[in-house]
Design a protein around this motif. Structure first.
Motif: not given
Length: 644
Positions: A544-572
């Protein structure tokens, strides 16, 4: 010379049945009837047995507070799986040696009819049980390792193992304080301890288990005898005073149970002393036990605690002088305060503790009242100051004066406002307006914030004077955090994060330490396009790490932020990037001509940790993009092209 008749010489005449002996007439002995009454000798009374010996357990069921040990031994005897070596450990007076003797009787008991076998309930009447109880059984040998620590002492035990039992079924060797044996003595015992003869059992007892070699522990069945709780000791002492026909107050027995500190033998010794002290009226009273133990009057300790928390210096010093005049030690008085502080803190934090019978009545009533009125931060501050004060009194040449100085500090500290109240005062002025120049500092620049922090000294003094009733604050140190207000305003005006690193830094500034650690070490960024953030979550971060980050952003900067978990490799991860940059700097530094020259001149030298002052302090990354790092060497000698 005439021949000597040896037979006549051996056949000496007997002394006469009446009259004097061979060496003259002795003085006439008066018969008991002719001795005056004042000269009649009084028959000597049998020696008194102390309570610790009189009520020593003789069976497993009589052991107090060792349910796990009793259950295990009973099952072992029942199924015939009694170990050949035991290690009994625990604090003094909990029953280690007593348990060893019970095991020895159980192994050798033959029952009242002489036909019994090993049992967990020795009869106590057969010849083996009686001899072991009297410490005169030839096959149960006790050795005090504190006085016999050498190899020769252990060799005697090893040699005795080779002989069969003389009277009993098993040879039992009880070694008390086994940790006192020397290293060579332990080594000499290892082989016999691992493969003893079938008729031999070893029982070791120790209070310092960590000093016993692990090679010895691995060959023994270990039992940890725990401290006996105060409630169990209180029940045990109550039964003893009933058997001894001694009147005892419950509060007095509670003081003894507390002073015993989990040791049954210590508690029985104290109870024995208390009974002897109250022999005049035949009772054990709370006041008598407190005087015997050197404890301050419990009510006086509560009164002193209340005076200290009220900030009444005069009353606290007066009560301290009264306790000192009655013979109480100043250091012990502070220790009683510290103990009461700990009790009140437990009452505040442990639910339902005020209902337990282990606490005396005063702790359950007045202590619970203190716990309801004092904050946890106040109790913690009092505890820390008492710990420091106790050490000061112990080292001070003037103990009484040092204790009074500690009390004065405690009274003064109890009236200080808590930090959260100071922060509230700093946020509000008389008219409810904002502090001057703080708002303008936020609107202008970060440099303006520093200027505001330095210009609002008069405003802070005004707030401090308001807290102290219009008078000057005792000292400038009593108004902490002079820059707390500007920093708080800046935090409210924070801009949304513009990069992944800014987002992670924002989480850190929000004091979400666990969340920040997961983002640094387990989050692989895939997409950062505000207000959309996508990253892959690696083990061991929670799902639930993305949900926790999204809740923190919503509390400070509004509800427009969207944080999702994906399966791509991504950066280090940021931690991996930081490690790669440090390794790169280390390789470049090692290849630098100046470093190579130094290592050539000093072959034993090693290149230490490389630090780059231009990198981010928290993540070890460049402020914007990877560039030519400043490694901290002489810039005139550093050629980036040469080291690429």
């Amino acid at each position: 010379m005439p021949d000597i008749d040896t037979e006549a010489e051996d056949d000496l005449p007997l002394p006469p049945s009446e009259g004097g002996g061979f060496f003259g007439d002795p003085e006439p002995i008066e018969s008991p009837r002719s001795v005056p009454e004042s000269k009649t000798s009084v028959p000597s009374a049998p020696g008194y047995r102390v309570l610790a010996r009189k009520y020593r357990p003789a069976k497993l069921d009589e052991l107090i507070g060792q349910d796990a040990l009793v259950r295990t031994l009973r099952n072992a005897f029942a199924v015939g799986r009694v170990a050949h070596a035991f290690m009994l450990t625990g604090v003094r007076g909990v029953g280690k040696t007593t348990t060893a003797r019970i095991i020895a009787r159980g192994l050798n008991c033959i029952g009242p009819d002489g036909q019994g076998g090993p049992t967990a309930d020795p009869c106590g009447v057969c010849s083996n049980c009686v001899a072991i109880l009297a410490d005169r059984h030839p096959d149960v040998l006790e050795m005090d390792a504190a006085s016999r620590t050498g190899v020769d002492d252990v060799r005697e035990i090893i040699e005795a193992c080779h002989f069969r039992p003389i009277q009993g079924r098993m040879k039992v060797f009880i070694v008390d304080e086994v940790h006192m044996l020397s290293r060579n003595a332990f080594n000499a015992l290892l082989k016999t301890l691992e493969e003893p003869p079938p008729q031999v059992t070893f029982i070791f007892a120790t209070t310092e288990l960590r000093k016993v070699p692990i090679t010895v522990l691995s060959r023994c069945q270990r039992f940890d005898l725990r401290r006996v709780s105060q409630s169990e000791l209180l029940t045990f002492f109550t039964k003893i005073v009933e058997k001894e026909h001694v009147a005892a107050e419950s509060e007095g027995l509670k003081l003894i149970a507390r002073a015993a500190d989990g040791s049954v033998r210590d508690g029985l010794s104290l109870l024995d002393q208390a009974i002897a002290q109250g022999a005049g009226d035949g009772s054990v009273t709370e006041a008598g036990v407190a005087a015997m133990l050197g404890l301050s009057d419990r009510a006086a300790v509560f009164d002193l605690f209340e005076m200290v928390m009220r900030g009444d210096v005069t009353a606290a010093i007066g009560l301290s002088n009264s306790l000192y005049d009655r013979g109480n030690d100043p250091g012990l008085m502070l220790r009683d305060l510290a103990e009461l502080t700990h009790t009140v803190t437990r009452l505040k934090t442990v639910r339902g503790l005020e209902e337990t019978v282990e606490l005396p009545e005063m702790e359950r009533t007045r202590g619970a009242a203190f716990a309801g009125s004092l904050s946890l931060s106040t109790l913690s501050r009092l505890w820390q100051m008492l710990l420091k004060g106790i050490s000061e009194v112990d080292d001070a040449p003037l103990r009484r004066e040092a204790a009074e100085m500690v009390l004065i500090r405690l009274c003064h500290a109890s009236t200080l406002p808590p930090p959260e109240e100071l922060l509230k005062k700093l946020k509000v002025t008389d008219g409810g307006s904002s502090p001057p120049s703080v708002g303008s500092a936020v609107e202008s620049s970060s440099n303006g914030v520093q200027a505001a922090a330095s210009d609002d000294g008069g405003w802070r003094k005004k707030v401090a004077n308001e807290r102290w009733g219009g008078q000057d604050a005792p000292s400038a140190e009593l108004v902490p955090l002079p820059q707390a207000q500007p920093q708080a305003v800046v935090a409210e005006a924070r801009q949304p994060p513009r990069s992944w690193r800014e987002l992670v830094a924002f989480v850190k500034d929000c004091r979400e330490a666990t969340l920040h650690g997961h983002l640094r070490h387990s989050a692989h960024l895939v997409t950062f396009a505000p207000p959309v953030v996508e990253f892959r979550v690696a083990h061991p971060a929670p799902g639930d790490l993305p949900k926790r980050v999204q809740a923190l952003l919503h509390a400070h900067f509004g509800d427009q932020w969207s944080v999702r978990a994906v399966e791509a490799e991504g950066e280090p991860t940021l931690a991996e990037q930081s490690a790669e940059i440090i390794q790169l700097h280390t390789r470049r530094s090692a290849a630098h001509p100046l470093v190579q020259a130094i290592l050539g001149a000093f072959p034993d030298a090693e290149l230490g940790e490389v630090r780059d002052q231009t990198l981010d302090d928290h993540y070890g990354l460049p402020p914007e993009e990877f560039g030519s790092p400043a490694i901290g060497l002489d810039q005139d000698l550093y050629d980036p092209e040469e080291n690429d």
